[in-house]
Design a protein around this motif. Structure first.
Motif, mmCIF file in Angstrom:
data_model
loop_
_atom_site.group_PDB
_atom_site.id
_atom_site.type_symbol
_atom_site.label_atom_id
_atom_site.label_comp_id
_atom_site.label_asym_id
_atom_site.label_seq_id
_atom_site.Cartn_x
_atom_site.Cartn_y
_atom_site.Cartn_z
ATOM 1 N N HIS A 64 0.848 -1.192 0.000
ATOM 2 C CA HIS A 64 0.000 0.000 0.000
ATOM 3 C C HIS A 64 0.884 1.243 0.000
ATOM 4 O O HIS A 64 0.744 2.111 -0.853
ATOM 5 C CB HIS A 64 -0.912 -0.018 1.217
ATOM 6 C CG HIS A 64 -1.870 1.138 1.259
ATOM 7 N ND1 HIS A 64 -2.612 1.550 0.172
ATOM 8 C CD2 HIS A 64 -2.212 1.989 2.277
ATOM 9 C CE1 HIS A 64 -3.352 2.593 0.500
ATOM 10 N NE2 HIS A 64 -3.128 2.883 1.777
ATOM 11 N N HIS A 65 1.814 1.331 0.927
ATOM 12 C CA HIS A 65 2.676 2.510 1.015
ATOM 13 C C HIS A 65 3.901 2.376 0.105
ATOM 14 O O HIS A 65 4.558 1.336 0.113
ATOM 15 C CB HIS A 65 3.160 2.711 2.453
ATOM 16 C CG HIS A 65 2.067 3.005 3.419
ATOM 17 N ND1 HIS A 65 2.010 2.440 4.679
ATOM 18 C CD2 HIS A 65 0.967 3.790 3.328
ATOM 19 C CE1 HIS A 65 0.935 2.883 5.311
ATOM 20 N NE2 HIS A 65 0.287 3.684 4.513
ATOM 21 N N PRO A 66 4.219 3.411 -0.665
ATOM 22 C CA PRO A 66 5.446 3.377 -1.472
ATOM 23 C C PRO A 66 6.675 3.541 -0.584
ATOM 24 O O PRO A 66 6.690 4.399 0.306
ATOM 25 C CB PRO A 66 5.277 4.567 -2.428
ATOM 26 C CG PRO A 66 4.332 5.488 -1.735
ATOM 27 C CD PRO A 66 3.433 4.637 -0.887
ATOM 28 N N ILE A 67 7.687 2.713 -0.815
ATOM 29 C CA ILE A 67 8.914 2.797 -0.027
ATOM 30 C C ILE A 67 9.649 4.106 -0.307
ATOM 31 O O ILE A 67 10.251 4.693 0.592
ATOM 32 C CB ILE A 67 9.838 1.579 -0.300
ATOM 33 C CG1 ILE A 67 11.111 1.651 0.535
ATOM 34 C CG2 ILE A 67 10.186 1.465 -1.772
ATOM 35 C CD1 ILE A 67 10.896 1.543 2.018
ATOM 36 N N VAL A 68 9.587 4.595 -1.525
ATOM 37 C CA VAL A 68 10.211 5.880 -1.877
ATOM 38 C C VAL A 68 9.095 6.911 -1.988
ATOM 39 O O VAL A 68 8.289 6.868 -2.922
ATOM 40 C CB VAL A 68 10.997 5.799 -3.200
ATOM 41 C CG1 VAL A 68 11.591 7.167 -3.540
ATOM 42 C CG2 VAL A 68 12.101 4.751 -3.105
ATOM 43 N N PHE A 69 9.050 7.810 -1.013
ATOM 44 C CA PHE A 69 8.014 8.839 -1.000
ATOM 45 C C PHE A 69 8.596 10.189 -1.403
ATOM 46 O O PHE A 69 7.954 10.978 -2.073
ATOM 47 C CB PHE A 69 7.390 8.927 0.386
ATOM 48 C CG PHE A 69 5.974 9.418 0.371
ATOM 49 C CD1 PHE A 69 4.937 8.562 0.045
ATOM 50 C CD2 PHE A 69 5.683 10.733 0.662
ATOM 51 C CE1 PHE A 69 3.616 9.015 0.012
ATOM 52 C CE2 PHE A 69 4.375 11.197 0.631
ATOM 53 C CZ PHE A 69 3.344 10.332 0.303
ATOM 54 N N HIS A 70 9.823 10.427 -0.996
ATOM 55 C CA HIS A 70 10.534 11.647 -1.372
ATOM 56 C C HIS A 70 11.743 11.252 -2.224
ATOM 57 O O HIS A 70 12.289 10.161 -2.056
ATOM 58 C CB HIS A 70 10.998 12.410 -0.129
ATOM 59 C CG HIS A 70 9.877 12.753 0.807
ATOM 60 N ND1 HIS A 70 8.922 13.699 0.520
ATOM 61 C CD2 HIS A 70 9.549 12.256 2.034
ATOM 62 C CE1 HIS A 70 8.063 13.784 1.511
ATOM 63 N NE2 HIS A 70 8.416 12.912 2.444
ATOM 64 N N PRO A 71 12.175 12.124 -3.135
ATOM 65 C CA PRO A 71 13.291 11.769 -4.015
ATOM 66 C C PRO A 71 14.538 11.380 -3.222
ATOM 67 O O PRO A 71 14.896 12.024 -2.232
ATOM 68 C CB PRO A 71 13.541 13.054 -4.809
ATOM 69 C CG PRO A 71 12.220 13.782 -4.776
ATOM 70 C CD PRO A 71 11.624 13.463 -3.441
ATOM 71 N N LEU A 72 15.192 10.297 -3.654
ATOM 72 C CA LEU A 72 16.441 9.870 -3.032
ATOM 73 C C LEU A 72 17.603 10.630 -3.657
ATOM 74 O O LEU A 72 17.772 10.630 -4.878
ATOM 75 C CB LEU A 72 16.642 8.361 -3.225
ATOM 76 C CG LEU A 72 15.696 7.432 -2.465
ATOM 77 C CD1 LEU A 72 15.962 5.979 -2.849
ATOM 78 C CD2 LEU A 72 15.842 7.610 -0.971
ATOM 79 N N LYS A 73 18.418 11.281 -2.825
ATOM 80 C CA LYS A 73 19.578 12.011 -3.317
ATOM 81 C C LYS A 73 20.833 11.157 -3.324
ATOM 82 O O LYS A 73 21.827 11.491 -3.941
ATOM 83 C CB LYS A 73 19.803 13.269 -2.467
ATOM 84 C CG LYS A 73 18.671 14.283 -2.584
ATOM 85 C CD LYS A 73 18.966 15.550 -1.795
ATOM 86 C CE LYS A 73 17.847 16.560 -1.950
ATOM 87 N NZ LYS A 73 18.125 17.818 -1.196
ATOM 88 N N ARG A 74 20.789 10.063 -2.569
ATOM 89 C CA ARG A 74 21.930 9.144 -2.529
ATOM 90 C C ARG A 74 21.425 7.755 -2.169
ATOM 91 O O ARG A 74 20.289 7.601 -1.711
ATOM 92 C CB ARG A 74 22.977 9.618 -1.516
ATOM 93 C CG ARG A 74 22.440 9.822 -0.114
ATOM 94 C CD ARG A 74 23.525 10.350 0.827
ATOM 95 N NE ARG A 74 24.044 11.621 0.374
ATOM 96 C CZ ARG A 74 23.486 12.799 0.666
ATOM 97 N NH1 ARG A 74 22.385 12.833 1.399
ATOM 98 N NH2 ARG A 74 24.009 13.905 0.241
ATOM 99 N N LEU A 75 22.255 6.758 -2.358
ATOM 100 C CA LEU A 75 21.885 5.376 -2.052
ATOM 101 C C LEU A 75 23.051 4.728 -1.324
ATOM 102 O O LEU A 75 23.730 3.848 -1.839
ATOM 103 C CB LEU A 75 21.555 4.619 -3.340
ATOM 104 C CG LEU A 75 20.730 3.336 -3.206
ATOM 105 C CD1 LEU A 75 19.379 3.628 -2.579
ATOM 106 C CD2 LEU A 75 20.525 2.683 -4.563
ATOM 107 N N ASN A 76 23.280 5.192 -0.084
ATOM 108 C CA ASN A 76 24.414 4.689 0.698
ATOM 109 C C ASN A 76 23.980 3.816 1.871
ATOM 110 O O ASN A 76 24.766 3.539 2.769
ATOM 111 C CB ASN A 76 25.274 5.859 1.191
ATOM 112 C CG ASN A 76 24.500 6.837 2.079
ATOM 113 O OD1 ASN A 76 23.411 6.522 2.568
ATOM 114 N ND2 ASN A 76 25.060 8.025 2.280
ATOM 115 N N GLU A 77 22.670 3.427 1.864
ATOM 116 C CA GLU A 77 22.112 2.515 2.858
ATOM 117 C C GLU A 77 22.163 3.081 4.279
ATOM 118 O O GLU A 77 22.264 2.346 5.261
ATOM 119 C CB GLU A 77 22.790 1.146 2.780
ATOM 120 C CG GLU A 77 22.703 0.520 1.394
ATOM 121 C CD GLU A 77 23.060 -0.949 1.369
ATOM 122 O OE1 GLU A 77 22.818 -1.649 2.349
ATOM 123 O OE2 GLU A 77 23.589 -1.384 0.328
ATOM 124 N N ALA A 78 22.070 4.415 4.383
ATOM 125 C CA ALA A 78 22.136 5.062 5.697
ATOM 126 C C ALA A 78 20.835 4.934 6.484
ATOM 127 O O ALA A 78 20.826 5.097 7.698
ATOM 128 C CB ALA A 78 22.490 6.543 5.536
#
Length: 263
Positions: A64-78
């Motif tokens: 139901h809920h999207p995992i990405v709701f706001h744009p991701l600026k990086r993908l460093n698993e923080a």
């Protein structure tokens, strides 16, 4: 079966055009032309749900809920969002979300929850006529007969397995007309009042929301997760009716992130 064939079936029931402008429903991770063999249904994408998908051989997770709701600026698993997206990409698991389009579509989320709570003769609480007939958020309807308000709240809490139910002052000793909005529905308090509801069930109410009705109706916070768990049932029915040969399972790890401490 191609992901696109699956998402087309979902979107016939809940078109993406119905989602709100701030939303991010649809295919979040994956190639629509890719072939997949099994889907897992959950409320949220979490690390536990992804681990379950891996164990069960599910290469598509529909939530139901999207995992990405706001744009991701990086993908460093923080944080958990980045970790989940990175894990889905590494494990080749597609992620699809059916969010505010499932909320507002005719016979969508609030309709299902209201039916589960014994409310009939339903109509849309906050219609969106520009998007089509029957489209909008929340519903209002009637119970078969007037019942004690506190008894009804207790029964609703039991049915939804709510750990704790917050409510405003009980205005009417007995209730029959009930408004419902799944998820965060504080913004529809005015619509519930105008609809003549005696009780309004929703989630994520703020402090002042409990005072806003000014003694005209009772409002109750039934929990965000609890109110939206019905998404899994709706999605399962879509698969069962339209994709009968495709393997789908309901997640056992789709859990409420809110815990309750009984004192």
């Amino acid at each position: 079966m191609k992901i696109k064939e699956i998402t087309d079936a979902i979107e016939r029931f809940a078109p993406l055009a119905l989602q709100e402008g701030y939303d991010n429903a649809g295919l979040v991770v994956g190639d629509p032309e890719r072939e997949v063999g099994r889907a897992l249904l959950a409320v949220d994408v979490t690390e536990e749900v992804l681990a379950e998908a891996e164990r069960e051989g599910c290469d598509l997770v529909v939530t139901h809920h999207p995992i990405v709701f706001h744009p991701l600026k990086r993908l460093n698993e923080a944080d958990y969002v980045q970790r989940c997206v990175a894990r889905a990409v590494r494990r080749d698991i597609a992620l699809y979300a059916c969010h505010t389009n499932l909320d507002s579509t005719p016979n969508g989320m609030s309709w299902r929850l209201a039916s589960e709570l014994g409310i009939g003769s339903l109509r849309v609480l906050a219609p969106s006529p520009d998007k089509g007939e029957g489209v909008g958020f929340g519903v209002v309807g009637e119970l078969p007969e007037a019942v004690p308000t506190l008894d009804y709240l207790r029964e609703a809490g039991r049915r939804l397995r709510v750990g704790a139910l917050r409510h405003s002052r009980i205005v009417h000793e007995r209730v029959r007309r009930v408004a419902v909005c799944t998820g965060a529905g504080g913004s529809l308090l005015g619509e519930a009042l105008r609809a003549g509801a005696e009780l309004y069930l929703t989630a994520d109410l703020k402090y002042n929301d409990f005072m806003a009705p000014s003694g005209r109706l009772t409002v109750a916070d039934i929990g965000h997760f609890e109110s939206e768990y019905c998404a899994i049932e709706i999605l399962f029915e879509i698969f069962s009716k339209n994709l009968r040969t495709f393997a789908v399972r309901k997640s056992r790890c789709s859990c409420n992130p809110v815990n309750y401490l009984c004192l």
